[in-house]
Enzyme design. Structure first.
Site, mmCIF file in Angstrom:
data_model
loop_
_atom_site.group_PDB
_atom_site.id
_atom_site.type_symbol
_atom_site.label_atom_id
_atom_site.label_comp_id
_atom_site.label_asym_id
_atom_site.label_seq_id
_atom_site.Cartn_x
_atom_site.Cartn_y
_atom_site.Cartn_z
ATOM 1 N N LYS A 1 1.317 -15.795 11.384
ATOM 2 C CA LYS A 1 1.259 -16.682 12.545
ATOM 3 C C LYS A 1 0.533 -15.975 13.679
ATOM 4 O O LYS A 1 1.139 -15.185 14.399
ATOM 5 C CB LYS A 1 2.672 -17.092 12.958
ATOM 6 C CG LYS A 1 3.421 -17.875 11.881
ATOM 7 C CD LYS A 1 4.857 -18.163 12.263
ATOM 8 C CE LYS A 1 5.581 -18.941 11.177
ATOM 9 N NZ LYS A 1 6.989 -19.216 11.506
ATOM 10 N N LYS B 1 3.831 -20.339 19.544
ATOM 11 C CA LYS B 1 5.268 -20.247 19.885
ATOM 12 C C LYS B 1 5.679 -18.794 20.110
ATOM 13 O O LYS B 1 6.656 -18.524 20.828
ATOM 14 C CB LYS B 1 6.116 -20.917 18.798
ATOM 15 C CG LYS B 1 5.909 -20.379 17.387
ATOM 16 C CD LYS B 1 6.766 -19.199 17.033
ATOM 17 C CE LYS B 1 6.401 -18.663 15.672
ATOM 18 N NZ LYS B 1 7.193 -17.485 15.274
ATOM 19 N N HIS C 1 0.827 -1.214 0.000
ATOM 20 C CA HIS C 1 0.000 0.000 0.000
ATOM 21 C C HIS C 1 0.858 1.260 0.000
ATOM 22 O O HIS C 1 0.356 2.377 -0.179
ATOM 23 C CB HIS C 1 -0.944 0.015 1.210
ATOM 24 C CG HIS C 1 -0.217 -0.015 2.525
ATOM 25 N ND1 HIS C 1 0.337 1.103 3.087
ATOM 26 C CD2 HIS C 1 0.044 -1.029 3.378
ATOM 27 C CE1 HIS C 1 0.912 0.790 4.227
ATOM 28 N NE2 HIS C 1 0.758 -0.505 4.437
#
Length: 352
Positions: A111, A197, A37
């Site tokens: 994640k 994690k 962007h």
């Protein structure tokens, strides 16, 4: 003779990880359309073949072309790689829906877990994208710092999908002599391991910031893996996934590396900085902060004991002193180390 360029692939997100994966795909002779962007960033990618903010020492292959227009970046493309922070997933998918015509295979590489909804990223994609616009969803995850991938250092990751044929197809797009790709049919475990994690990495950074040394970090990593497996199994994951790349592998690299944003953030917290000061200092997204909130909520939903996650939640969101939180963890009541493993095995046998 110059190798023929393969089908174009669009990478959404020109941060360090999106750029590093673009390099992998370009090395495999794919035309890569790297969307950002930020028009200045796009101009730099196209004119200088660099992305200095995120990978300052790396020259980008000429097969990587920057795009500021999402509709242009997606034109005629079947495969996209979604490499934006978890908090931006819904917004970006909304933009894709507005301009995309043909169905897509979406490989996401973020994640995290969304707080409050408690959805994994593949579930968010399913929720946001109309069925007719979505061919398949693939997760790519594993111990893989962008800085090292961009230097073409040996790296191994896993791809997972509900459709294993699609996972193998994406495996073939990415795999090369530097970037080894495995497949795993356990999409829940791959996403949960990759997300959670980051929580343990934050906690490991805190213990390092407090000066507690390797013994404390080894304990956190080991017991942290037990927490991840405990929750993941309750959510339907295969416990063996957590002994692989997206479990132990990702945990090791994120808790011990100078490249880890989550470890860095935890380290600053351990040295007495506030969360606001840490996030301002980092200048990049620290996924573990949002994921800690989501994992804390998931632990309550599934009635799972997650003492490290709970302690970190209190540090991040309830103002608890980091040293006090670690001391509380160490003063917990005694238990048997193998209790978690026994419980997991009992649950598996009951399901069988």
């Amino acid at each position: 003779m110059k190798e023929e360029t393969k089908a174009p692939i669009t990478v959404i997100g020109a941060g360090s990880w999106g750029t590093a994966l673009s390099i992998v795909l370009a090395d495999n002779a794919h035309e890569v359309r790297l969307w950002s962007h930020n028009e200045d960033q796009v101009k730099e990618i196209n004119e200088l073949h660099t992305n200095k903010k995120y990978l300052p020492e790396i020259m980008l292959p000429e097969l990587i072309v920057g795009f500021a227009s999402l509709s242009d970046a997606l034109m005629g493309v079947e495969n996209i790689v979604l490499a934006v922070p978890t908090k931006a997933i819904r917004e970006v998918l909304g933009k894709i829906k507005a301009v995309q015509k043909a169905p897509l295979i979406i490989t996401h590489v973020s994640k995290g877990i969304e707080p409050n909804t408690l959805l994994r990223i593949s579930e968010i994609i399913k929720q946001e994208m109309p069925k007719e616009m979505l061919k398949d969803i693939v997760v790519l995850s594993g111990p893989s710092h962008a800085e090292e991938v961009s230097l073409r250092h040996p790296t191994t990751v896993t791809v997972s999908s509900e459709n294993m044929q699609t996972a193998e197809y994406i495996q073939d797009l990415f795999i090369n002599q530097n970037f080894r790709v495995y497949t795993n049919s356990d999409i829940i475990g791959v996403e949960i391991g990759g997300a959670l994690k980051n929580i343990i990495a934050l906690a490991a950074g805190i213990t390092d910031g407090l000066g507690y040394g390797d013994n404390a970090k080894a304990a956190l990593m080991t017991r942290g893996l037990a927490e991840i497996a405990r929750l993941g199994t309750k959510m339907g994951a295969n416990p063996l996934t957590f002994s692989g790349l997206t479990g132990i592998g990702d945990l090791i690299v994120t808790c011990t590396s100078v490249h880890s944003r989550n470890w860095k953030a935890g380290n600053l917290l351990g040295k007495g900085k506030t969360l606001d000061e840490v996030l301002e200092n980092m200048g990049m997204v620290v996924e573990g902060v949002r994921t800690t909130k989501a994992a804390y909520q998931l632990a309550q939903k599934y009635n799972v004991q997650m003492p490290i996650t709970s302690a970190l939640y209190n540090v991040l969101f309830n103002g608890k002193n980091a040293k006090d939180a670690v001391d509380v963890l160490m003063a917990r009541g005694r238990t048997h180390e193998m209790e978690d493993l026994v419980n997991v095995l009992e649950e598996i046998s009951l399901e069988d």
